[in-house]
Design a protein around this motif. Structure first.
Motif, PDB file in Angstrom:
ATOM      1  N   UNK A  15       3.197  -5.000  -7.924  1.00  0.00           N
ATOM      2  CA  UNK A  15       3.134  -3.818  -8.792  1.00  0.00           C
ATOM      3  C   UNK A  15       3.873  -2.623  -8.211  1.00  0.00           C
ATOM      4  N   UNK A  16       4.224  -1.710  -9.094  1.00  0.00           N
ATOM      5  CA  UNK A  16       4.893  -0.481  -8.675  1.00  0.00           C
ATOM      6  C   UNK A  16       4.269   0.690  -9.421  1.00  0.00           C
ATOM      7  N   UNK A  17       3.923   1.722  -8.690  1.00  0.00           N
ATOM      8  CA  UNK A  17       3.299   2.904  -9.286  1.00  0.00           C
ATOM      9  C   UNK A  17       4.364   3.752  -9.964  1.00  0.00           C
ATOM     10  N   UNK A  18       4.382   3.676 -11.300  1.00  0.00           N
ATOM     11  CA  UNK A  18       5.404   4.392 -12.061  1.00  0.00           C
ATOM     12  C   UNK A  18       4.750   5.158 -13.204  1.00  0.00           C
TER      13      UNK A  18
ATOM     14  N   UNK B  74       8.820  -5.728   0.921  1.00  0.00           N
ATOM     15  CA  UNK B  74       9.300  -5.262  -0.384  1.00  0.00           C
ATOM     16  C   UNK B  74       8.850  -3.821  -0.596  1.00  0.00           C
ATOM     17  N   UNK B  75       9.788  -2.970  -0.998  1.00  0.00           N
ATOM     18  CA  UNK B  75       9.497  -1.551  -1.186  1.00  0.00           C
ATOM     19  C   UNK B  75       9.922  -1.127  -2.591  1.00  0.00           C
TER      20      UNK B  75
ATOM     21  N   UNK C   6      -0.545   1.113  11.695  1.00  0.00           N
ATOM     22  CA  UNK C   6      -0.901   2.220  10.833  1.00  0.00           C
ATOM     23  C   UNK C   6      -2.030   1.821   9.894  1.00  0.00           C
ATOM     24  N   UNK C   7      -3.011   2.702   9.734  1.00  0.00           N
ATOM     25  CA  UNK C   7      -4.145   2.398   8.862  1.00  0.00           C
ATOM     26  C   UNK C   7      -3.701   2.357   7.407  1.00  0.00           C
ATOM     27  N   UNK C   8      -4.433   1.547   6.595  1.00  0.00           N
ATOM     28  CA  UNK C   8      -4.129   1.458   5.172  1.00  0.00           C
ATOM     29  C   UNK C   8      -3.122   0.381   4.849  1.00  0.00           C
ATOM     30  N   UNK C   9      -2.526  -0.235   5.863  1.00  0.00           N
ATOM     31  CA  UNK C   9      -1.492  -1.242   5.633  1.00  0.00           C
ATOM     32  C   UNK C   9      -2.079  -2.546   5.104  1.00  0.00           C
ATOM     33  N   UNK C  10      -3.354  -2.831   5.448  1.00  0.00           N
ATOM     34  CA  UNK C  10      -3.951  -4.112   5.093  1.00  0.00           C
ATOM     35  C   UNK C  10      -3.840  -4.420   3.609  1.00  0.00           C
ATOM     36  N   UNK C  11      -3.996  -3.408   2.753  1.00  0.00           N
ATOM     37  CA  UNK C  11      -3.934  -3.623   1.312  1.00  0.00           C
ATOM     38  C   UNK C  11      -2.556  -4.048   0.853  1.00  0.00           C
ATOM     39  N   UNK C  12      -1.550  -3.888   1.703  1.00  0.00           N
ATOM     40  CA  UNK C  12      -0.186  -4.227   1.325  1.00  0.00           C
ATOM     41  C   UNK C  12       0.173  -5.665   1.655  1.00  0.00           C
ATOM     42  N   UNK C  13      -0.728  -6.404   2.303  1.00  0.00           N
ATOM     43  CA  UNK C  13      -0.455  -7.799   2.635  1.00  0.00           C
ATOM     44  C   UNK C  13      -0.653  -8.678   1.403  1.00  0.00           C
ATOM     45  N   UNK C  14       0.345  -9.504   1.100  1.00  0.00           N
ATOM     46  CA  UNK C  14       0.259 -10.453  -0.010  1.00  0.00           C
ATOM     47  C   UNK C  14       0.526 -11.840   0.545  1.00  0.00           C
ATOM     48  N   UNK C  15      -0.446 -12.742   0.360  1.00  0.00           N
ATOM     49  CA  UNK C  15      -0.311 -14.116   0.847  1.00  0.00           C
ATOM     50  C   UNK C  15      -0.137 -15.041  -0.347  1.00  0.00           C
TER      51      UNK C  15
ATOM     52  N   UNK D 257       5.831   5.719  -2.223  1.00  0.00           N
ATOM     53  CA  UNK D 257       6.477   4.407  -2.185  1.00  0.00           C
ATOM     54  C   UNK D 257       5.402   3.325  -2.162  1.00  0.00           C
ATOM     55  N   UNK D 258       5.639   2.251  -2.899  1.00  0.00           N
ATOM     56  CA  UNK D 258       4.760   1.093  -2.839  1.00  0.00           C
ATOM     57  C   UNK D 258       5.458   0.042  -1.989  1.00  0.00           C
ATOM     58  N   UNK D 259       4.767  -0.488  -0.991  1.00  0.00           N
ATOM     59  CA  UNK D 259       5.395  -1.496  -0.159  1.00  0.00           C
ATOM     60  C   UNK D 259       4.429  -2.647   0.082  1.00  0.00           C
ATOM     61  N   UNK D 260       5.004  -3.845   0.167  1.00  0.00           N
ATOM     62  CA  UNK D 260       4.226  -5.067   0.280  1.00  0.00           C
ATOM     63  C   UNK D 260       4.861  -5.970   1.330  1.00  0.00           C
TER      64      UNK D 260
END
Length: 242
Positions: A41-44, A104-105, A22-31, A118-121
């Motif tokens: 972070x969480x969008x609240x 992580x969601x 799925x497109x847009x997932x790359x930004x959710x990768x954390x190394x 939802x923010x997911x990493x």
């Protein structure tokens, strides 16, 4: 019970979307490297975190675990003493271990109803270990260093990592990539998620560094450095550094 089932279904849907590209997932990768701290972070938009829930999946085949439920930490999980909720509802994890890798969601609830956003990493942990269990290694001894990237996909990471442009490398202290053509080293990649370096230690290897790097689409994301300390004819295995 219905809410918990909904959380399970949501986690599986999001994980499935990543595996299918799925497109847009790359930004959710954390190394991150083992031993470091991380903030997710969480969008609240609400004034407090009583609507915030954090969910975790260790593997694609495992059941999700609730880390934070409506702003309250789950004290029944083993890692709870390393977790904390920031004032902005971010999830803070101290002293990362390889077992912290996974999905992580962050979810928001209002009046008992889950919000659409939802923010997911996807947390990937780089870890280096040695074939030697000794604190001192004699010059002339062979040692193998194992560099492994731990991810939520577990044993199936070989099916996913190549398509995402993720690679592991060993480099020397000058930053030069080590290859199979280097006569001193034996570089082996038994899988896309692991790369090993085998060498025979020399007296002049005192304070020599070998660094394992992970790149995502040709950008270095994190690294772990292995340093050797020598005392006369003995080699001391030093602690992993960043």
């Amino acid at each position: 019970m219905a809410d918990k089932c909904h959380l399970c279904l949501l986690g599986l849907i999001i994980l499935s979307s990543l595996l299918t590209g799925t497109s847009g997932v790359d930004d959710a990768h954390v190394f991150i490297s083992s031993g470091e701290n991380v903030r997710l972070p969480c969008n609240n938009d609400l004034p407090d975190c009583t609507s915030t829930t954090w969910i975790y999946n260790r593997f694609s085949h495992s059941a999700p675990v609730e880390l934070i439920g409506l702003g309250i930490e789950n004290k029944d999980i083993e890692s709870h003493d390393r977790l904390s909720l920031g004032s902005d509802c971010s999830l803070n994890i101290k002293n990362i271990t390889k077992d912290d890798s996974g999905l992580y969601i962050c979810q928001q609830y209002m009046n008992g109803q889950q919000q659409q956003t939802n923010d997911y990493f996807y947390l990937h942990v780089l870890h280096v270990s040695s074939s030697s269990s000794q604190t001192e290694i004699s010059a002339g001894s062979s040692v193998t260093l194992y560099c492994q990237l731990y991810s939520y996909t577990g044993d199936s990471c070989d099916d996913w990592i190549p398509s995402e442009g993720i690679e592991l490398f060993w480099v020397n202290q000058a930053g030069v990539k080590l290859t199979i053509s280097d006569s001193r080293y034996q570089i082996s990649a038994p899988g896309h998620c692991i790369i090993t370096l085998t060498t025979t230690l020399l007296n002049e290897d005192d304070n020599r560094e070998w660094r394992c790097e992970v790149t995502h689409r040709n950008q270095v994301k994190t690294s772990v450095t292995y340093t050797v300390k020598s005392s006369g004819e003995k080699m001391n295995e030093f602690h992993e550094l960043l």
